[in-house]
Design an enzyme around this catalytic site. Structure first.
Site, PDB file in Angstrom:
ATOM      1  NE  ARG A  50       9.654 119.436  45.747  1.00 53.28           N
ATOM      2  CZ  ARG A  50      10.228 120.505  45.192  1.00 53.28           C
ATOM      3  NH1 ARG A  50      11.520 120.542  44.996  1.00 53.28           N
ATOM      4  NH2 ARG A  50       9.509 121.549  44.839  1.00 53.28           N
ATOM      5  CE1 TYR A 102       7.045 101.478  64.932  1.00 53.64           C
ATOM      6  CE2 TYR A 102       6.622 103.570  63.842  1.00 53.64           C
ATOM      7  CZ  TYR A 102       7.487 102.533  64.157  1.00 53.64           C
ATOM      8  OH  TYR A 102       8.775 102.557  63.704  1.00 53.64           O
ATOM      9  CG  ASP A 174      -0.785 103.505  61.114  1.00 50.92           C
ATOM     10  OD1 ASP A 174      -0.860 102.669  60.192  1.00 50.92           O
ATOM     11  OD2 ASP A 174       0.290 103.828  61.655  1.00 50.92           O
ATOM     12  CE  LYS A 199       6.849  98.157  59.264  1.00 47.82           C
ATOM     13  NZ  LYS A 199       6.919  99.580  59.120  1.00 47.82           N
TER      14      LYS A 199
HETATM   15  N1  PLP Z   1       2.720 102.773  61.470  1.00 51.17           N
HETATM   16  C1  PLP Z   1       2.856 101.522  61.960  1.00 51.17           C
HETATM   17  C2  PLP Z   1       1.656 100.841  62.546  1.00 51.17           C
HETATM   18  C3  PLP Z   1       4.086 100.892  61.946  1.00 51.17           C
HETATM   19  O1  PLP Z   1       4.208  99.658  62.454  1.00 51.17           O
HETATM   20  C4  PLP Z   1       5.211 101.577  61.412  1.00 51.17           C
HETATM   21  C5  PLP Z   1       6.547 100.952  61.388  1.00 51.17           C
HETATM   22  O2  PLP Z   1       6.764  99.919  61.968  1.00 51.17           O
HETATM   23  C6  PLP Z   1       5.034 102.875  60.910  1.00 51.17           C
HETATM   24  C7  PLP Z   1       3.773 103.438  60.952  1.00 51.17           C
HETATM   25  C8  PLP Z   1       6.198 103.651  60.352  1.00 51.17           C
HETATM   26  O3  PLP Z   1       6.519 103.210  59.079  1.00 51.17           O
HETATM   27  P1  PLP Z   1       7.980 103.312  58.397  1.00 51.17           P
HETATM   28  O4  PLP Z   1       8.874 102.405  59.150  1.00 51.17           O
HETATM   29  O5  PLP Z   1       7.707 102.915  56.980  1.00 51.17           O
HETATM   30  O6  PLP Z   1       8.397 104.732  58.500  1.00 51.17           O
END
Ligand code: PLP
Length: 384
Positions: A50, A102, A174, A199
């Site tokens: 962990r 998002y 992000d 992604k």
């Molecule tokens: N940031 C962006 C730009 C996203 O498109 C997403 C998910 O679609 C996330 C964060 C969250 O990621 P996760 O689905 O892996 O938790």
């Protein structure tokens, strides 16, 4: 070798210095939850998975080199990377975030605010006056998402990070949509960069993962401390799979982007399309800004149908190859209706303010032959 390595070399060369057991070239998976101590006083480099794990470290080092970061943590989803960033803030901190981020990020920041743990200020990052007004109250963190999901708006990272730093705030970007192949936010002035590795970095649509990285070693240490304390780390198996996906990142992004450029140009001229959002088009309002901080426009395209939201269902029903599903960046071309899918966690008024309306569709271009993707979209348009 002199100078920084290119992304293709970084991902191909990522392997442990030596596998002392058999000398394997491909990294093995160290799935053990725990590791032997030589004696009770001497803590080994790896003691408990962990806290620290060789597969996670290998992935972390690779992502750090790609992003120019000093360290951080590999988490079990993009959302846990976002949560980790918020967890490190003192109670009552002000967080300035984009009003069109998002949906999951919006929901998380809003929910933590609703619990009284922080104060969220959602602003249009392209509106200087609104952003400066948001910074009047001392902020602990400024959140950047560029290109934004789903409208592919571009935030001027240098300018926003510069202003935020003057005001004493940390800045996080992000970088999920751009990937480090196309944009390096830390070089442009951010302190933190986060990813949903679910992604493009994994790219194969078969797991969840995230990463939170820092430009400063002290901040990186704190991230690692909190990831362990809160138990947010990803598994060894997932770290190994993500590194496997990462090997082909540059090839995938090159092809997906080439196809996205062709599809966007085609959609821009399509009589049934009212509006197109793709930073690679010369007509995009922020095309020059995108070119100044990204080395390519990426693989995401969003567009609005001329016939409005009623037409989206008919259009989507006509698709076969292009799949209606909420994710992005993977091998498969996916389409979604953000207002009812990825961004349904946003209240309707917030969606309206951000421009996430019922006629908006978001396309994540995958690896299929571009002619086949265009043929499939043509069938969709014929159903309207
Ligand atoms: N940031 C962006 C730009 C996203 O498109 C997403 C998910 O679609 C996330 C964060 C969250 O990621 P996760 O689905 O892996 O938790």
């Amino acid at each position: 070798m002199t100078g920084p390595r290119t992304p293709s070399t970084i991902v191909a060369a990522a392997r442990p210095g030596a596998d002392s057991a058999y000398g394997s070239v491909t990294p093995p998976i160290w799935s053990s939850d725990t590791f032997c101590w030589p004696d009770a006083e001497t803590k080994p480099e790896y003691d408990y998975s962990r806290t620290v794990n060789p597969n996670r470290n290998l992935l972390l080092d690779t992502l750090c080199e790609l992003e120019g970061a000093k360290g951080g943590a590999i988490t079990n989803s993009g959302q846990s990377a976002a949560l980790l960033a918020l967890l490190m803030l003192p109670a009552g901190s002000v967080v300035v975030a984009p009003h069109d981020c998002y949906g999951g990020t919006y929901r998380l920041i809003q929910a933590v605010q609703d619990q009284g743990k922080l104060k969220a200020v959602f602003v249009d990052m392209s509106d200087d006056r609104a952003f400066n007004a948001a910074l009047k109250e001392p902020a602990a963190l400024v959140w950047i998402e560029t290109p934004s999901n789903p409208l592919l708006r571009i935030t001027d990272i240098r300018r926003i990070a510069g202003r935020a730093k003057e005001a004493g705030a940390l800045v996080i970007a992000d970088n999920t949509l751009a990937t480090p192949c196309r944009q390096r936010p830390l070089e442009l002035g951010c302190d933190l960069v986060m990813h949903s590795t679910t992604k493009s970095l994994n790219g194969h649509g078969d797991l969840f993962g995230g990463a939170l990285l820092a430009s400063d070693p002290v901040l990186a240490e704190r991230i690692g401390w909190w990831a362990n304390a809160a138990g947010l780390a990803g598994s060894a198996q997932d770290a190994s799979q993500i590194l496997r996906g990462l090997r082909t990142l540059t090839l995938r992004i090159d092809q997906q982007e080439r196809s996205a450029i062709e599809i966007a140009a085609w959609l821009a001229k399509h009589p049934q399309v009212r509006e197109i959002h793709f930073p690679g088009l010369a007509g995009h309002k922020q095309h020059d800004l995108a070119s100044s901080q990204q080395s390519g426009p990426g693989f995401m395209v969003s567009f609005r149908l001329k016939q409005g939201s009623d037409a989206t269902a008919r259009f989507l029903c006509g698709l076969g190859l292009v799949t209606l599903a909420s994710s992005l960046g993977g091998f498969s071309t996916l389409i979604c209706k953000p207002s009812t899918m990825t961004h349904r966690g946003m209240p309707p008024e917030a969606q309206e303010t951000a421009g996430i309306t019922g006629d908006l569709l978001r396309l994540s271009v995958g690896l299929e032959d571009v002619a086949d993707i265009i043929a499939d979209l043509t069938t969709g348009f014929a159903q309207i």
